[in-house]
Design a protein around this motif. Structure first.
Motif, PDB file in Angstrom:
ATOM      1  N   MET A   1       3.991 -12.645 -15.968  1.00  0.00           N
ATOM      2  CA  MET A   1       3.404 -11.594 -15.542  1.00  0.00           C
ATOM      3  C   MET A   1       2.509 -11.428 -14.587  1.00  0.00           C
ATOM      4  SD  MET A   1       2.374 -11.407 -19.804  1.00  0.00           S
ATOM      5  CE  MET A   1       2.272 -13.064 -19.600  1.00  0.00           C
ATOM      6  N   LEU A   2       1.608 -12.976 -14.530  1.00  0.00           N
ATOM      7  CA  LEU A   2       0.781 -12.506 -13.396  1.00  0.00           C
ATOM      8  C   LEU A   2       1.819 -12.209 -11.908  1.00  0.00           C
ATOM      9  CD1 LEU A   2      -1.917 -12.993 -12.203  1.00  0.00           C
ATOM     10  CD2 LEU A   2      -1.611 -15.448 -12.062  1.00  0.00           C
ATOM     11  N   LEU A   3       2.993 -12.746 -11.638  1.00  0.00           N
ATOM     12  CA  LEU A   3       3.386 -12.706 -10.479  1.00  0.00           C
ATOM     13  C   LEU A   3       3.872 -11.259 -10.541  1.00  0.00           C
ATOM     14  CD1 LEU A   3       4.703 -13.373  -7.956  1.00  0.00           C
ATOM     15  CD2 LEU A   3       6.670 -14.193  -8.846  1.00  0.00           C
ATOM     16  N   ALA A   4       4.210 -11.318 -11.072  1.00  0.00           N
ATOM     17  CA  ALA A   4       4.177  -9.110 -11.098  1.00  0.00           C
ATOM     18  C   ALA A   4       2.851  -8.023 -11.588  1.00  0.00           C
ATOM     19  CB  ALA A   4       4.839  -8.893 -13.290  1.00  0.00           C
ATOM     20  N   ALA A   5       1.863  -8.629 -11.617  1.00  0.00           N
ATOM     21  CA  ALA A   5       0.201  -7.920 -11.629  1.00  0.00           C
ATOM     22  C   ALA A   5       0.393  -8.109 -10.862  1.00  0.00           C
ATOM     23  CB  ALA A   5      -0.321  -8.536 -12.670  1.00  0.00           C
ATOM     24  N   LYS A   6       0.267  -9.094  -9.617  1.00  0.00           N
ATOM     25  CA  LYS A   6       0.547  -9.475  -7.816  1.00  0.00           C
ATOM     26  C   LYS A   6       0.993  -8.240  -7.657  1.00  0.00           C
ATOM     27  CE  LYS A   6      -1.993 -13.973  -8.338  1.00  0.00           C
ATOM     28  NZ  LYS A   6      -1.799 -14.994  -7.727  1.00  0.00           N
ATOM     29  N   GLU A   7       2.610  -8.108  -7.131  1.00  0.00           N
ATOM     30  CA  GLU A   7       3.272  -7.789  -7.419  1.00  0.00           C
ATOM     31  C   GLU A   7       2.905  -6.032  -6.703  1.00  0.00           C
ATOM     32  OE1 GLU A   7       6.568  -7.133  -4.737  1.00  0.00           O
ATOM     33  OE2 GLU A   7       4.830  -9.082  -4.154  1.00  0.00           O
ATOM     34  N   MET A   8       2.640  -5.553  -8.383  1.00  0.00           N
ATOM     35  CA  MET A   8       1.950  -4.182  -8.230  1.00  0.00           C
ATOM     36  C   MET A   8       0.468  -3.369  -8.176  1.00  0.00           C
ATOM     37  SD  MET A   8       1.906  -4.433 -12.547  1.00  0.00           S
ATOM     38  CE  MET A   8       3.911  -3.899 -13.357  1.00  0.00           C
ATOM     39  N   VAL A   9      -0.137  -5.113  -7.361  1.00  0.00           N
ATOM     40  CA  VAL A   9      -1.563  -4.527  -6.499  1.00  0.00           C
ATOM     41  C   VAL A   9      -1.433  -4.824  -5.290  1.00  0.00           C
ATOM     42  CG1 VAL A   9      -3.574  -5.677  -5.906  1.00  0.00           C
ATOM     43  CG2 VAL A   9      -3.028  -5.819  -8.143  1.00  0.00           C
ATOM     44  N   ARG A  10       0.185  -5.457  -5.030  1.00  0.00           N
ATOM     45  CA  ARG A  10       0.807  -5.428  -3.327  1.00  0.00           C
ATOM     46  C   ARG A  10       1.220  -3.993  -2.984  1.00  0.00           C
ATOM     47  NH1 ARG A  10       4.933  -5.397  -0.768  1.00  0.00           N
ATOM     48  NH2 ARG A  10       6.495  -5.866  -2.509  1.00  0.00           N
ATOM     49  N   VAL A  11       1.600  -3.314  -3.360  1.00  0.00           N
ATOM     50  CA  VAL A  11       2.535  -2.674  -3.274  1.00  0.00           C
ATOM     51  C   VAL A  11       1.320  -0.560  -3.650  1.00  0.00           C
ATOM     52  CG1 VAL A  11       4.432  -2.843  -3.739  1.00  0.00           C
ATOM     53  CG2 VAL A  11       4.093  -1.772  -5.243  1.00  0.00           C
ATOM     54  N   LEU A  12       0.386  -1.525  -4.204  1.00  0.00           N
ATOM     55  CA  LEU A  12      -0.659  -0.437  -4.778  1.00  0.00           C
ATOM     56  C   LEU A  12      -1.677  -0.285  -3.449  1.00  0.00           C
ATOM     57  CD1 LEU A  12      -1.596   1.571  -7.258  1.00  0.00           C
ATOM     58  CD2 LEU A  12      -3.607  -0.357  -7.374  1.00  0.00           C
TER      59      LEU A  12
ATOM     60  N   ASN B   1       1.101  -1.463   0.090  1.00  0.00           N
ATOM     61  CA  ASN B   1      -0.085  -0.157  -0.100  1.00  0.00           C
ATOM     62  C   ASN B   1       0.933   1.249  -0.178  1.00  0.00           C
ATOM     63  OD1 ASN B   1      -2.571  -2.065   0.893  1.00  0.00           O
ATOM     64  ND2 ASN B   1      -1.853  -1.802   2.502  1.00  0.00           N
ATOM     65  N   SER B   2       1.467   0.751  -1.104  1.00  0.00           N
ATOM     66  CA  SER B   2       2.467   1.909  -1.198  1.00  0.00           C
ATOM     67  C   SER B   2       2.774   3.696  -1.834  1.00  0.00           C
ATOM     68  CB  SER B   2       4.054   1.537  -1.403  1.00  0.00           C
ATOM     69  OG  SER B   2       4.632   1.117  -0.006  1.00  0.00           O
ATOM     70  N   PHE B   3       1.985   3.459  -2.876  1.00  0.00           N
ATOM     71  CA  PHE B   3       1.524   4.249  -3.642  1.00  0.00           C
ATOM     72  C   PHE B   3      -0.049   4.307  -4.226  1.00  0.00           C
ATOM     73  CE2 PHE B   3       6.119   1.778  -4.539  1.00  0.00           C
ATOM     74  CZ  PHE B   3       7.176   3.167  -4.472  1.00  0.00           C
ATOM     75  N   ASP B   4       0.132   5.396  -5.260  1.00  0.00           N
ATOM     76  CA  ASP B   4      -1.129   6.040  -5.334  1.00  0.00           C
ATOM     77  C   ASP B   4      -1.700   5.725  -6.988  1.00  0.00           C
ATOM     78  OD1 ASP B   4      -1.642   8.327  -2.842  1.00  0.00           O
ATOM     79  OD2 ASP B   4      -0.357   8.446  -3.654  1.00  0.00           O
ATOM     80  N   ALA B   5      -0.600   5.482  -7.524  1.00  0.00           N
ATOM     81  CA  ALA B   5      -1.008   4.920  -9.026  1.00  0.00           C
ATOM     82  C   ALA B   5       0.713   4.574  -9.427  1.00  0.00           C
ATOM     83  CB  ALA B   5      -1.490   5.954  -9.766  1.00  0.00           C
ATOM     84  N   ILE B   6       0.261   3.470 -10.489  1.00  0.00           N
ATOM     85  CA  ILE B   6       1.075   2.268 -10.913  1.00  0.00           C
ATOM     86  C   ILE B   6       0.910   2.717 -12.990  1.00  0.00           C
ATOM     87  CG2 ILE B   6       2.447   0.478 -11.771  1.00  0.00           C
ATOM     88  CD1 ILE B   6       1.175  -0.340  -8.636  1.00  0.00           C
ATOM     89  N   SER B   7       2.809   2.819 -13.344  1.00  0.00           N
ATOM     90  CA  SER B   7       2.410   3.325 -14.588  1.00  0.00           C
ATOM     91  C   SER B   7       3.241   1.405 -15.127  1.00  0.00           C
ATOM     92  CB  SER B   7       2.484   4.294 -15.363  1.00  0.00           C
ATOM     93  OG  SER B   7       3.906   4.666 -14.770  1.00  0.00           O
ATOM     94  N   CYS B   8       3.592   1.259 -16.081  1.00  0.00           N
ATOM     95  CA  CYS B   8       4.083   1.093 -17.287  1.00  0.00           C
ATOM     96  C   CYS B   8       4.554   0.164 -18.215  1.00  0.00           C
ATOM     97  CB  CYS B   8       4.085  -0.689 -16.263  1.00  0.00           C
ATOM     98  SG  CYS B   8       4.774  -2.573 -17.025  1.00  0.00           S
ATOM     99  N   ARG B   9       4.549   1.148 -18.909  1.00  0.00           N
ATOM    100  CA  ARG B   9       4.120   1.060 -20.286  1.00  0.00           C
ATOM    101  C   ARG B   9       5.369  -0.040 -21.031  1.00  0.00           C
ATOM    102  NH1 ARG B   9       6.155   6.745 -23.763  1.00  0.00           N
ATOM    103  NH2 ARG B   9       7.932   6.293 -23.263  1.00  0.00           N
TER     104      ARG B   9
END
Length: 284
Positions: free
Chosen positions: A133-144, A116-124
């Motif tokens: 890819m699923l692990l990557a998406a879950k990590e993004m969700v974790r820190v969001l 729960n560190s970030f208000d938004a995440i971009s990944c271009r």
């Protein structure tokens, strides 16, 4: 499996560092090319104020640097697997007078941030190359943060991206390349309609939406197009390395012929297509 994923990560890290000089050389052309996608990501994320934003697989710094200019008291953490790419991002920030950024070399599958560190995440244009890819998406969700937003871009189908297939199509006609392993990292790995939306859903995101975004590679000449693709395109360089000098010359000549026939007026402007996918983390 973990050993295999680690091997892919190390190969990618070495490759992106190796080609960082080419990305630096062609940065203005490439960032102009990809700007419509960055603009679409920014439009979806609506960054501002004191937001904390994470930009993953940012390479030479976009869209994170532009996002940083929109904040007032906020900050952008720009990450990538390759330190040499992030050095270009830091140089770009310095040139533009942007100070509210931090760069961190890290793997998307093991982000060094608290929950729960970030208000938004971009990944271009990162997901196509992530080993898991699923692990990557879950990590993004974790820190969001709960209620936070994610926007990511991937390349659309090959038929809509002549800027890639113009060269790779000629290479494939002249060199017998190994058949790619299904699901292996690659440019069009995420191009199937609904693929990324399904991945976001599996990672626990909601309010998912997808849109297509067009771009134009304004390389101007066949010379610029060929030099750029050979200096930033790892798959192209790897394929050409398997051919002798005569075949490489033949491929180059055929690419020039194709580009000049497609753009007979001499102004090489190649259309592209990307998919931008958006999702939100559930409010607890």
């Amino acid at each position: 499996m973990e050993q295999q994923l680690e091997q892919i990560r190390e190969q990618q890290k070495a490759s992106w560092n190796k080609f960082s000089a080419g990305w630096g050389k062609w940065d203005l052309l490439l960032m102009d090319f990809m700007q419509p996608v960055g603009d679409a990501i920014i439009q979806l994320l609506q960054p501002g104020g004191n937001n904390m934003i994470l930009d993953i697989a940012a390479g030479t710094g976009e869209p994170g640097l532009t996002i940083a200019t929109m904040l007032n008291g906020g900050k952008v953490v720009i990450t990538d697997l390759a330190e040499d790419m992030l050095q270009i991002a830091r140089d770009n920030a310095l040139a533009r007078g942007i100070t509210n950024i931090e760069t961190i070399v890290c793997d998307v599958s093991d982000l060094p941030f608290a929950n729960n560190s970030f208000d938004a995440i971009s990944c271009r244009f990162g997901f196509m190359f992530f080993p898991d890819m699923l692990l990557a998406a879950k990590e993004m969700v974790r820190v969001l943060k709960p209620g936070g937003k994610i926007a990511a871009a991937v390349w659309n189908v090959s038929e809509k991206n002549f800027w890639v297939t113009a060269t790779m199509g000629v290479i494939n006609k002249n060199i017998e390349l190994p058949t790619p392993v299904p699901g292996a990292p690659g440019m069009f790995r995420c191009s199937k309609d609904g693929f990324m939306a399904d991945l976001f859903a599996q990672a626990g995101l909601n309010n998912i939406k997808q849109r297509e975004v067009a771009g134009t590679l304004k390389s101007k000449t066949a010379d610029n197009y060929w030099e750029m693709t050979c200096e930033v395109g790892a798959p192209i360089v790897a394929a050409l390395s398997k051919a002798d000098e005569a075949v490489r010359t033949k491929i180059k000549n055929e690419v020039y012929t194709l580009i000049n026939a497609t753009y007979p007026a001499g102004e090489v402007k190649i259309d592209s297509s990307a998919l931008v996918i958006y999702g939100e983390k559930t409010v607890q």
